[in-house]
Design a protein around this motif. Structure first.
Motif, short mmCIF file in Angstrom:
data_model
loop_
_atom_site.label_atom_id
_atom_site.label_comp_id
_atom_site.label_asym_id
_atom_site.label_seq_id
_atom_site.Cartn_x
_atom_site.Cartn_y
_atom_site.Cartn_z
N ALA A 101 -3.01 -3.92 -1.45
CA ALA A 101 -1.48 -4.02 -2.17
C ALA A 101 -1.75 -5.15 -3.21
O ALA A 101 -1.00 -5.05 -4.30
N ALA A 102 -2.32 -6.23 -2.70
CA ALA A 102 -2.19 -7.41 -3.87
C ALA A 102 -3.19 -6.93 -4.88
O ALA A 102 -2.52 -7.25 -6.21
N GLU A 103 -4.20 -6.30 -4.95
CA GLU A 103 -4.84 -5.68 -6.08
C GLU A 103 -4.17 -4.86 -6.90
O GLU A 103 -4.12 -5.00 -8.01
N ALA A 104 -3.46 -3.79 -6.10
CA ALA A 104 -2.54 -3.07 -6.88
C ALA A 104 -1.29 -3.75 -7.68
O ALA A 104 -1.27 -3.30 -8.91
N LEU A 105 -0.80 -4.77 -7.02
CA LEU A 105 0.31 -5.54 -7.86
C LEU A 105 -0.50 -6.04 -8.93
O LEU A 105 0.34 -6.06 -10.09
N ALA A 106 -1.39 -6.79 -8.78
CA ALA A 106 -2.07 -7.56 -10.00
C ALA A 106 -2.48 -6.56 -11.03
O ALA A 106 -2.23 -7.06 -12.10
N GLU A 107 -2.96 -5.49 -10.76
CA GLU A 107 -3.28 -4.38 -11.79
C GLU A 107 -2.04 -3.92 -12.61
O GLU A 107 -2.05 -3.50 -13.85
N LEU A 108 -0.83 -4.06 -11.90
CA LEU A 108 0.39 -3.83 -12.67
C LEU A 108 0.90 -4.84 -13.41
O LEU A 108 1.89 -4.67 -14.02
N GLY A 109 0.20 -5.84 -13.31
CA GLY A 109 0.66 -7.16 -14.10
C GLY A 109 1.22 -8.08 -13.56
O GLY A 109 1.94 -9.16 -14.19
N TYR A 110 1.64 -8.08 -12.22
CA TYR A 110 2.18 -9.27 -11.49
C TYR A 110 1.28 -10.41 -11.31
O TYR A 110 -0.06 -10.28 -11.09
N THR A 111 1.87 -11.79 -11.53
CA THR A 111 1.10 -12.82 -11.65
C THR A 111 1.00 -13.84 -10.45
O THR A 111 0.23 -14.73 -10.29
N GLY A 112 2.21 -13.78 -9.63
CA GLY A 112 2.26 -14.59 -8.60
C GLY A 112 1.84 -14.05 -7.49
O GLY A 112 2.80 -14.46 -6.21
N ILE A 113 0.86 -13.27 -6.99
CA ILE A 113 0.62 -12.64 -5.88
C ILE A 113 -0.26 -13.44 -5.01
O ILE A 113 -1.34 -13.95 -5.36
N TYR A 114 0.09 -13.63 -3.81
CA TYR A 114 -0.63 -14.28 -2.64
C TYR A 114 -0.88 -13.47 -1.28
O TYR A 114 0.20 -13.17 -0.64
N GLU A 115 -2.06 -13.25 -0.96
CA GLU A 115 -2.24 -12.08 0.21
C GLU A 115 -2.27 -13.25 1.43
O GLU A 115 -3.61 -14.06 1.27
N PHE A 116 -1.95 -12.93 2.57
CA PHE A 116 -2.17 -13.89 3.73
C PHE A 116 -2.56 -13.01 4.96
O PHE A 116 -2.59 -13.67 6.12
N GLY A 117 -3.04 -11.90 4.84
CA GLY A 117 -3.69 -11.04 5.86
C GLY A 117 -2.55 -10.32 6.81
O GLY A 117 -1.83 -9.62 6.10
N GLY A 118 -2.75 -10.56 8.19
CA GLY A 118 -1.89 -9.52 9.03
C GLY A 118 -0.99 -10.32 10.17
O GLY A 118 -1.14 -11.31 10.32
N ILE A 119 0.03 -9.52 10.18
CA ILE A 119 0.88 -10.08 11.26
C ILE A 119 0.22 -10.04 12.79
O ILE A 119 0.78 -10.91 13.73
N ASN A 120 -0.64 -9.42 12.89
CA ASN A 120 -1.57 -9.36 14.28
C ASN A 120 -1.74 -10.88 14.65
O ASN A 120 -1.70 -11.08 15.62
N THR A 121 -1.96 -11.66 13.78
CA THR A 121 -2.47 -13.00 13.98
C THR A 121 -1.14 -14.19 13.50
O THR A 121 -1.39 -15.21 13.37
N TRP A 122 -0.01 -13.68 12.96
CA TRP A 122 0.99 -14.24 12.55
C TRP A 122 1.44 -15.28 13.73
O TRP A 122 1.98 -14.88 14.73
N PRO A 123 1.26 -16.60 13.70
CA PRO A 123 1.67 -17.43 14.98
C PRO A 123 3.17 -17.81 14.97
O PRO A 123 3.66 -18.68 15.82
N TYR A 124 4.16 -17.54 13.86
CA TYR A 124 5.37 -17.75 13.65
C TYR A 124 6.20 -16.88 14.05
O TYR A 124 5.86 -15.69 14.51
N GLU A 125 7.41 -16.86 14.10
CA GLU A 125 8.62 -15.93 14.31
C GLU A 125 8.30 -14.73 13.63
O GLU A 125 8.04 -14.53 12.56
N ILE A 126 8.77 -13.63 14.49
CA ILE A 126 8.97 -12.32 13.83
C ILE A 126 10.37 -11.70 14.30
O ILE A 126 10.89 -12.20 15.51
N GLU A 127 11.13 -10.83 13.58
CA GLU A 127 12.12 -10.20 14.06
C GLU A 127 12.06 -8.83 14.28
O GLU A 127 10.99 -8.14 13.62
N LYS A 128 12.64 -8.07 14.91
CA LYS A 128 12.75 -6.52 15.11
C LYS A 128 14.17 -5.96 14.72
O LYS A 128 15.14 -6.76 14.65
#
Length: 128
Positions: A101-128
């Motif tokens: 997704a980050a690659e696709a957005l960059a190819e579309l011209g987006y310049t502020g893209i930061y990729e940080f992996g997956g929610i499987n290892t997210w140690p902070y709050e999530i909501e449902k």
């Protein structure tokens, strides 16, 4: 002879530096989850979940907007991210789809893209 060796060493060093740039050459930056959380806490960022609807519904990062990786194109991206310089933090389940997704957005011209992996290892709050 010394100048030739020096020039070759300099060229080799430049080549290694360029190869090490990795994700910034791809148009986005890979960051840690800790850095992503700091950016979220600090201010104006768009958090982009690129999983499927059912995955999003089972739990997501607070404030995240859903845009499944398979549906990313110029139109769908523009609907969610109207400004190409918006800071966008991209995640998925494990980190594979977020890279695509980050690659696709960059190819579309987006310049502020930061990729940080997956929610499987997210140690902070999530909501449902």
């Amino acid at each position: 002879m010394k100048k030739t060796i020096l020039a070759l060493m300099f060229s080799f060093l430049m080549l290694l530096t360029a190869c090490g740039a990795g994700s910034s050459e791809a148009g986005y930056q890979k960051i840690s989850q800790e850095e992503a959380k700091e950016m979220m806490d600090a201010g104006e960022v768009l958090i982009l979940d690129v999983r499927e609807q059912s995955e999003y519904d089972s739990g997501h990062i607070p404030g995240a907007v859903l845009l499944p990786v398979g549906s990313i194109d110029a139109e769908t991206a523009a609907n969610i991210i109207p400004e190409t310089d918006t800071v966008v933090l991209v995640y998925c389940r494990s980190g594979n789809r977020s890279k695509k997704a980050a690659e696709a957005l960059a190819e579309l011209g987006y310049t502020g893209i930061y990729e940080f992996g997956g929610i499987n290892t997210w140690p902070y709050e999530i909501e449902k």
